[in-house]
Scaffold this active site. Structure first.
Site, PDB file in Angstrom:
ATOM      1  N   ARG A 114      -6.160 -16.614 -15.896  1.00  0.00           N
ATOM      2  CA  ARG A 114      -7.192 -16.602 -16.936  1.00  0.00           C
ATOM      3  C   ARG A 114      -8.597 -16.427 -16.371  1.00  0.00           C
ATOM      4  NH1 ARG A 114      -3.141 -20.174 -18.239  1.00  0.00           N
ATOM      5  NH2 ARG A 114      -2.252 -19.900 -20.332  1.00  0.00           N
ATOM      6  N   HIS A 139      -4.203 -12.411 -17.681  1.00  0.00           N
ATOM      7  CA  HIS A 139      -3.338 -11.442 -17.011  1.00  0.00           C
ATOM      8  C   HIS A 139      -3.782  -9.989 -17.180  1.00  0.00           C
ATOM      9  CE1 HIS A 139      -0.886 -14.656 -15.780  1.00  0.00           C
ATOM     10  NE2 HIS A 139      -0.046 -14.706 -16.808  1.00  0.00           N
ATOM     11  N   HIS A 213       5.303 -12.098 -11.919  1.00  0.00           N
ATOM     12  CA  HIS A 213       5.478 -13.144 -12.935  1.00  0.00           C
ATOM     13  C   HIS A 213       6.951 -13.341 -13.319  1.00  0.00           C
ATOM     14  CE1 HIS A 213       4.515 -15.679 -16.352  1.00  0.00           C
ATOM     15  NE2 HIS A 213       3.217 -15.500 -16.182  1.00  0.00           N
ATOM     16  N   ASP A 285       1.404 -25.938 -16.251  1.00  0.00           N
ATOM     17  CA  ASP A 285       0.812 -24.601 -16.295  1.00  0.00           C
ATOM     18  C   ASP A 285      -0.482 -24.671 -15.499  1.00  0.00           C
ATOM     19  OD1 ASP A 285       0.310 -21.974 -16.808  1.00  0.00           O
ATOM     20  OD2 ASP A 285      -0.001 -22.193 -18.966  1.00  0.00           O
ATOM     21  N   GLU A 350       3.707 -18.371  -9.404  1.00  0.00           N
ATOM     22  CA  GLU A 350       2.924 -17.148  -9.245  1.00  0.00           C
ATOM     23  C   GLU A 350       1.905 -17.340  -8.126  1.00  0.00           C
ATOM     24  OE1 GLU A 350       1.414 -16.339 -13.386  1.00  0.00           O
ATOM     25  OE2 GLU A 350       2.769 -18.043 -13.699  1.00  0.00           O
TER      26      GLU A 350
END
Length: 387
Positions: A114, A139, A213, A285, A350
């Site tokens: 982000r 992304h 991803h 996350d 990631e």
């Protein structure tokens, strides 16, 4: 705001991707120990033909990917009894990847993760990006590198099977400055390692953060949740976020929090914690600040799945890794086995520079300038326990 270690810099991106990886371009199947095959996978909505490519090593393991988004559609590796299973989530049809993909298996850019407020300033100029994730850009925007058709060519590689993917992002595409030329090499070695090498150049100063991803389930795609996977992350710190999942700028200790994976811990052990950060992300996350020294490959994470005995170890030249526990899978997506994907049916690790780095001067820089070459490498090593 805590300032990061000074050795965490874009210089890491300029350290790895030699001629041994790029190899010699061929016109057919790779001349190395492995092979690459291709078959049609359909046409995009605007009529572009998309092929499915299969890299197979001399042990029978394989990686499948498509030219659209460079998407890895399958990774087939053995369990402790030698049975091959696909261990990544995905779809059966190209149309699903185009219309409903939550980034399954995709190459991500120009900026992975982000950017706050969907904007950043560089050299005194403000750049506005697509706000495709609440107020933020995620992304690479509305049509990032995950939604373009890449050029693909096989490579000779004596250690396995390899392919090079290429794409040129025009100046101004998705709001980013500079014409960005990107090459990514997928190599499946005969040691059952998936190596991903990234390289990029630009003709104007810009910001870049490239990653992959894949959603993993080491028990096999369609087998259910990943709560019993034992995860280790080589990080003492992580980057807390605000309610929109943008880092605050702090590098916080994982000690005494649900984010402490320095010792192997089941992913599901603390996923229902009411820690404010867990509430923001609906689970995990978050970006982890990897423990590392120097600019070479360093261990980022290890995952062990007890039923199959599969182990995945991730090494990278990147300073961070985003751990995402599949929190937004909501049973509306169906995989190639016909199984509904539900929350925590897959996880992502990631490797990356940190989210919102263009707006956080204390974070490792993601600025790429003309005359520089971004280079980055991540290796996923697959093995099994001895049980």
């Amino acid at each position: 705001m805590t300032r990061i270690d000074p050795n965490m810099s874009r210089a890491w991106h300029r350290s790895v991707l030699g001629a041994a990886v790029l190899g010699m371009v061929l016109t057919g199947t790779s001349a190395g120990a492995g092979s690459m095959d291709q078959t049609p996978f359909g046409n995009t909505q605007d009529g572009k033909a998309v092929n499915l490519y299969t890299l197979t090593n001399d042990r029978g393991a394989s990686v499948k990917f498509i030219a659209y988004g460079g998407i890895i559609t399958a990774i087939n590796v053995p369990d402790r009894w030698g049975k091959l299973d696909n261990i990544v989530l995905g779809f059966k049809e190209l149309a699903d990847y185009e219309s409903k993909n939550p980034y399954f298996g995709a190459l991500i850019g120009r900026y992975g993760n982000r950017i706050g407020g969907a904007k950043f300033a560089l050299d005194g100029t403000q750049y506005q990006l697509a706000a495709n994730n609440g107020p933020n850009s995620l992304h690479g925007g509305s049509k990032g590198l995950d939604k373009v058709v890449w050029a693909v060519e096989p490579l000779a590689n004596v250690s396995g099977a390899a392919a090079r993917l290429g794409y040129t992002s025009k100046d101004g595409e998705e709001g980013y400055p500079g014409t960005l030329t990107v090459q990514v090499v997928y190599t499946l070695t005969n040691d059952n390692e998936l190596r991903i090498d990234y390289e990029a150049t630009t003709d104007k100063p810009t910001v870049v953060n490239l990653t992959s991803h894949s959603y993993f389930n080491l028990a096999g795609d369609g087998t259910g949740g990943i709560g019993d996977h034992i995860l280790t992350i080589n990080a003492d710190r992580y980057t807390p976020v605000d309610a929109t999942l943008i880092p605050t700028g702090e590098l916080a200790s994982v000690t005494g929090t649900p984010f402490d994976f320095r010792q192997g811990t089941p992913i599901g052990a603390r996923i229902r914690s009411n820690h404010p950060q867990m509430v923001y992300g609906r689970g995990y996350d978050h970006n982890y600040v990897l423990n590392r020294s120097g600019s070479g490959l360093s261990l980022a994470a290890r995952v062990y799945e007890p039923r199959s005995g599969r182990i995945m170890e991730i090494s990278t030249t990147e300073p961070g890794v985003q751990f995402y526990s599949g929190n937004f899978l909501d049973s509306t997506l169906v995989g190639p086995t016909g199984q509904q994907y539900r929350q925590t049916d897959g996880f992502c690790l990631e490797t990356q520079h940190f989210p919102d780095s263009p707006n956080k001067p204390s974070f490792p820089t993601t600025v790429l300038k003309p005359g520089e070459t971004l280079r980055s490498t991540t290796i996923h090593k697959f093995s099994t326990d001895a049980s």
